[in-house]
Design an enzyme around this catalytic site. Structure first.
Site, PDB file in Angstrom:
ATOM      1  N   CYS A  32      -0.363  -0.305 -38.117  1.00  0.00           N
ATOM      2  CA  CYS A  32      -2.049  -0.263 -39.241  1.00  0.00           C
ATOM      3  C   CYS A  32      -3.077  -1.353 -38.727  1.00  0.00           C
ATOM      4  O   CYS A  32      -3.268  -1.604 -38.026  1.00  0.00           O
ATOM      5  CB  CYS A  32      -1.493  -0.930 -39.498  1.00  0.00           C
ATOM      6  SG  CYS A  32      -2.749  -1.916 -41.476  1.00  0.00           S
ATOM      7  N   CYS A  72       0.615  -1.343   0.133  1.00  0.00           N
ATOM      8  CA  CYS A  72      -0.068  -0.613  -0.298  1.00  0.00           C
ATOM      9  C   CYS A  72       1.001   1.247   0.179  1.00  0.00           C
ATOM     10  O   CYS A  72       1.884   1.608   0.774  1.00  0.00           O
ATOM     11  CB  CYS A  72      -0.198   0.304   1.230  1.00  0.00           C
ATOM     12  SG  CYS A  72      -2.474   0.686   1.173  1.00  0.00           S
ATOM     13  N   CYS A  95      -5.404  -2.894 -47.808  1.00  0.00           N
ATOM     14  CA  CYS A  95      -4.584  -1.596 -47.801  1.00  0.00           C
ATOM     15  C   CYS A  95      -6.224  -0.934 -48.207  1.00  0.00           C
ATOM     16  O   CYS A  95      -7.368  -1.338 -48.575  1.00  0.00           O
ATOM     17  CB  CYS A  95      -3.548  -0.973 -48.633  1.00  0.00           C
ATOM     18  SG  CYS A  95      -3.291   0.923 -48.120  1.00  0.00           S
ATOM     19  N   CYS A 145      14.420  -1.184 -45.439  1.00  0.00           N
ATOM     20  CA  CYS A 145      12.998  -1.482 -44.179  1.00  0.00           C
ATOM     21  C   CYS A 145      14.435  -1.779 -42.788  1.00  0.00           C
ATOM     22  O   CYS A 145      14.957  -3.183 -42.771  1.00  0.00           O
ATOM     23  CB  CYS A 145      12.142  -2.268 -44.729  1.00  0.00           C
ATOM     24  SG  CYS A 145      11.154  -3.111 -42.854  1.00  0.00           S
ATOM     25  N   CYS A 177       0.853   4.714 -41.807  1.00  0.00           N
ATOM     26  CA  CYS A 177       2.189   3.609 -42.359  1.00  0.00           C
ATOM     27  C   CYS A 177       3.378   4.653 -42.354  1.00  0.00           C
ATOM     28  O   CYS A 177       4.890   4.440 -41.544  1.00  0.00           O
ATOM     29  CB  CYS A 177       2.246   2.188 -42.923  1.00  0.00           C
ATOM     30  SG  CYS A 177       2.022   2.287 -43.882  1.00  0.00           S
TER      31      CYS A 177
END
Lengths: 450, 439
Positions: free
Chosen positions: B388, B135, B342, B378, B348
């Site tokens: 996405c 607590c 898409c 990438c 994105c």
């Protein structure tokens, strides 16, 4: 008129003309705003003719920045409240929402825009825009509809002295007079008028340019002129009986309804609306909501060729309006007042040069339907007489010809936008035209200054 | 037949779902109602020293219109006398012999006080004791709660006072407001605790009302830190549970707590080593009825995955937890966008462009904009697939065959063996060898 529709109670009228899209509560607006994906380079913004940065204004609702939200909207569209309520969002912004591709309900952009703009007016129109210092030039704007207002607002912010000349006693053009009351009321349009006036725009009402004051004189008073006069009279049917008592044109009828004095609008028990565009739908649903027992829409082509939007068609059907497709009026029957309408059945022939299939009369198919009122809604013609009186200005197919880059007409100091250049489109198109024309005028006057 | 029963340090219950020591487990009325709905156990709201509560006690944060992403409280331990609580515990246990009734305790740091309350608790017939060392407000200022949990020596001392006389299992509930959760857990182990409950609530200030400038929650214009709980704390709790579960010294059963709202959350705790799980905020939001879905969802999941008992599930995800230095640097993934799925929100694109490594191109096509990943650039960070909104639209595709491996530890070891220093040049050489291009 024979057989007037029975009067309704004040509650019934108000109920019948109550808003079809009620406003969001604060909580529901925030919840809806939070559903927005905040797309980048968003399709809704591209689909909006005025290119409002929709995700930006929606996220501002979500964050509680309602003033900023209103500013984002108004920066692109000065008829923001009218458009929020009356735009065919299904075919514009909401139709482009990416959620449609996800098979989820599109964001209710119209209602969110209304939430932000309602809040702006409710808060007493706090100052969001500062007009530039006056540049000493003046522009005359003919017509205070969405095109004229947008042009005037934009120009006054750019530092021009702007005077709007409005033929009607109450300004706002079609925003004030031409939209079904269950979508917008006069008060909505007048708020937009007040906003534009707050930038220092002067509106002179009951001035019919070409009559009260000559165009030439007006043109001499100003450094440039913008014409946003919309269209003129409803097109005639050119059939016998058109002069009978009880034959009205849709624009006048809708204007009468817009006065919101419901029980003083004359409407027949049985009404035939001729034509199947969005104006016909308005006339038909309004007749029904005013208490007509039977309202039908007569259209000489079929459902496919009808120019009314699908959602307007659905609205009319839900109101109990009966559609008679492939039906053309031949004559209106009656002694002094309308008693019936004689029609013939049609069939569709080969597509004409515009690709529209031509309706062909089926011989011997004449039939008569008893009606008490006929509303003509097959289109409006341009105010050609006035337009032709302007030196250098060209009118083709009933449309003022302008340079699409700056909205300049053949007369270099005259610019035009809205229904008078496009033959009759949406409020949002007119609002865009007016805004862009203002920048066209600015470009023209700045150039001449150099 | 799916068996959901568990044994957490000797405390048995028909399913792993327990009410946490909190407002929902305050009384016999509530605990019995919870058992009727199907809860497997309860940890009775902490009883002990005399306290008085204040109004208001809770503050919450909403997220994007969703209520209670997190909830904090400044409510103290039970504000009802010990006698009443003990009487109700005994009655409840008698009515529900098959459920776990655990009693949370907190008294002043005196051996006699602890001995007294432990004995009285045992007399109720309760199945176990939970020591509230967590607590973080109100009690800690009085030398109890997290004031104990934050000092492993106190933790050990008090736990010993309890375990030396207790005939029933003793769980020690830990505060997350420490720099290393393992230390108090080890102290509990040294003091012969039967299990560890974690986490208690996290120190927090919930926010400020921007109209009134009042801090939430506000007690007549004053505020303080409170204990933060609810869905938002789950990742922190999962991490701490895994640390305790993996520690080679602790080796005690765990009762997992922290943002558990449904069976999926519960499973995550179990997969990281928890035997039972405790729930508070979700019950405070929706009521005891949520346990029905928890039981059903967990059962269906086990059926689908072919598990029969929770023993087969417990800790199953733990072996994956390793040091960063043991991750394969040659593991290569790239994002691939399913153009058919898409919806052209371009999230994105903007996430990669502004927030990651600029390897998605936005190409206009048929009135839309098409998002294309430049795979050579990438870095496989996964941000695009995270933002996405369409399920299965962006997937991270593995490009390496897994045959080759080089971890950071191996690499730096190689450097050492080859007499190379860890320099950008030497690192660059390694990257070049494996075609790793850094932009």
């Amino acid at each position: 008129m024979n057989n007037l529709a029975a009067k309704l109670s004040p509650e019934q009228y108000e109920n019948n003309f109550a808003e079809i899209h009620p406003p969001f509560s604060h909580n529901s607006a925030v919840a809806e705003a939070n559903r927005c994906l905040y797309c980048y380079d968003s399709p809704c913004t591209k689909a909006c003719p005025t290119h409002i940065d929709i995700p930006a204004f929606i996220k501002k609702i979500a964050s509680g920045n309602l003033l900023g939200s209103a500013k984002t909207i108004l920066e692109s569209n000065w008829s923001a409240l009218t458009c929020a309520k009356a735009c065919p969002v299904q075919v514009l912004c909401e139709g482009a929402c990416v959620y449609n591709d996800k098979e989820e309900p599109a964001i209710q952009i119209g209602r969110l825009q209304r939430f932000a703009i309602d809040n702006y007016f409710k808060s007493g129109m706090p100052k969001l825009f500062s007009p530039k210092e006056k540049n000493g030039k003046s522009v005359g704007v003919i017509g205070s509809g969405p095109a004229g207002l947008a042009c005037a607002a934009e120009l006054s912010l750019l530092g021009y002295k702007v005077t709007i000349y409005e033929a009607n006693k109450i300004p706002g053009g079609l925003n004030t007079w031409g939209i079904a009351p269950y979508k917008t009321r006069q008060a909505d349009s007048l708020k937009e008028v007040e906003l534009v006036k707050s930038f220092g725009v002067e509106i002179k009402t009951e001035i019919l340019v070409g009559k009260t004051i000559s165009f030439e004189k007006l043109s001499k008073t100003h450094d440039a002129v913008f014409i946003g006069i919309g269209l003129g009279e409803s097109t005639n049917l050119k059939i016998p009986g058109e002069e009978l008592n009880g034959v009205v044109n849709a624009i006048d009828f809708i204007e009468e309804v817009k006065k919101e004095k419901w029980d003083s609008v004359k409407v027949g028990k049985r009404v035939a609306v001729i034509g199947a565009g969005n104006t016909s739908i308005d006339a038909a649903t309004e007749s029904k909501r005013l208490g007509a027992d039977e309202v039908m829409i007569l259209y000489r082509r079929s459902r496919e060729e009808m120019s009314a939007y699908d959602f307007e068609f659905e609205l009319a059907k839900n109101d109990g309006v009966i559609f008679h497709f492939l039906t053309a009026p031949k004559r209106i029957i009656g002694n002094s007042s309308v008693e019936g309408i004689e029609c013939t059945k049609m069939k569709l022939g080969e597509p004409d040069e515009k690709g529209k299939r031509k309706p062909i009369e089926i011989p011997g198919s004449e039939f008569v339907m008893p009606v008490d009122m006929v509303i003509k809604a097959i289109g409006q013609s341009a105010k050609t007489k006035f337009l032709n009186s302007i030196t250098g200005l060209q009118v083709e197919n009933g449309r003022v010809v302008v340079n699409p880059d700056n909205y300049q007409t053949g007369n270099e100091k005259v610019f035009a936008g809205g229904d008078c250049i496009n033959g009759g489109k949406e409020v949002v198109n007119a609002a865009y035209d007016g805004k862009m024309a203002a920048h066209g005028i600015d470009g023209y006057l700045n150039k001449t200054a150099l | 037949m799916i068996d959901l029963s568990i044994d957490c340090g000797g405390i048995k219950s028909p399913n792993p779902f327990w009410l946490a020591s909190a407002p929902p487990s305050n009384s016999a009325y509530q605990n019995c109602k919870a058992f009727e709905q199907g809860w497997g156990g309860t940890v009775w709201k902490t009883i002990g020293e005399p306290v008085m509560n204040v109004c208001n006690r809770y503050g919450s944060i909403d997220y994007n219109g969703q209520k209670i992403a997190g909830l904090n409280n400044i409510e103290l331990i039970s504000d009802r006398p010990i006698e009443i609580n003990m009487k109700e515990i005994a009655e409840t246990k008698k009515l529900w012999p098959d459920r776990a009734v655990v009693v949370s305790l907190m008294v002043e740091s005196k051996k006699e006080s602890w001995h007294d309350i432990v004995k009285r608790t045992i007399d109720t017939g309760a199945d176990g004791i939970e020591l509230n060392y967590g607590c973080p407000h109100g009690m800690s200022e009085r030398g109890m709660g997290s004031a104990v949990g934050q000092v492993p020596e106190y933790c050990k001392m008090i736990t010993e006072w309890v375990t030396e006389i207790s005939t029933i299992p003793v769980l020690v509930k830990l505060t997350p407001n420490v720099s290393n959760i393992v230390m108090p857990a080890r102290a509990a182990k040294a003091a012969k605790a039967s299990g560890i409950s974690l986490i208690n609530t996290i120190n927090s200030i919930m926010g400020i009302d921007l109209n009134t400038l009042k801090i939430k929650p506000s007690v007549a214009g004053k505020s303080s830190h409170g204990g933060f709980a609810g869905p938002a704390v789950k990742p922190i709790a999962l991490h701490m549970v895994s640390q305790v579960a993996l520690d080679k010294e602790v080796k005690l059963p765990i009762s997992g707590i922290g943002g558990i709202s449904n069976w999926q959350d519960a499973l995550e705790f179990i997969l990281l080593g928890a035997s039972s799980v405790q729930v508070c905020t979700a019950v405070m939001h929706y009521g005891f009825r949520i346990v029905k879905d928890m039981i059903e969802g967990l059962t269906f999941w086990m059926e689908e995955k072919g598990f029969h008992s929770l023993d087969e599930v417990r800790g199953k995800a733990l072996p994956q937890i390793d040091d960063f230095g043991n991750f394969n640097l040659l593991h290569k993934t790239v994002a691939r966008i399913d153009q058919a799925k898409c919806i052209h929100c371009n999230l994105c694109y903007i996430a990669c462009e502004d927030g990651a490594h600029q390897c998605i191109d936005l190409i206009p096509e048929n009135g839309h904009t098409k998002t294309i990943v430049r795979e050579s650039d990438c870095v496989g960070c996964d941000l695009c697939s995270i933002v996405c909104p369409v399920e299965g639209c962006i997937s991270m595709v593995r490009l390496d065959d897994g045959k080759e491996q080089k971890t950071w530890n191996e690499l730096t070891n190689d450097f050492k063996n080859e007499g190379k220093e860890l320099t950008w040049e030497n690192l660059g050489e390694f990257q070049k060898k494996y075609g790793i291009v850094i932009h």
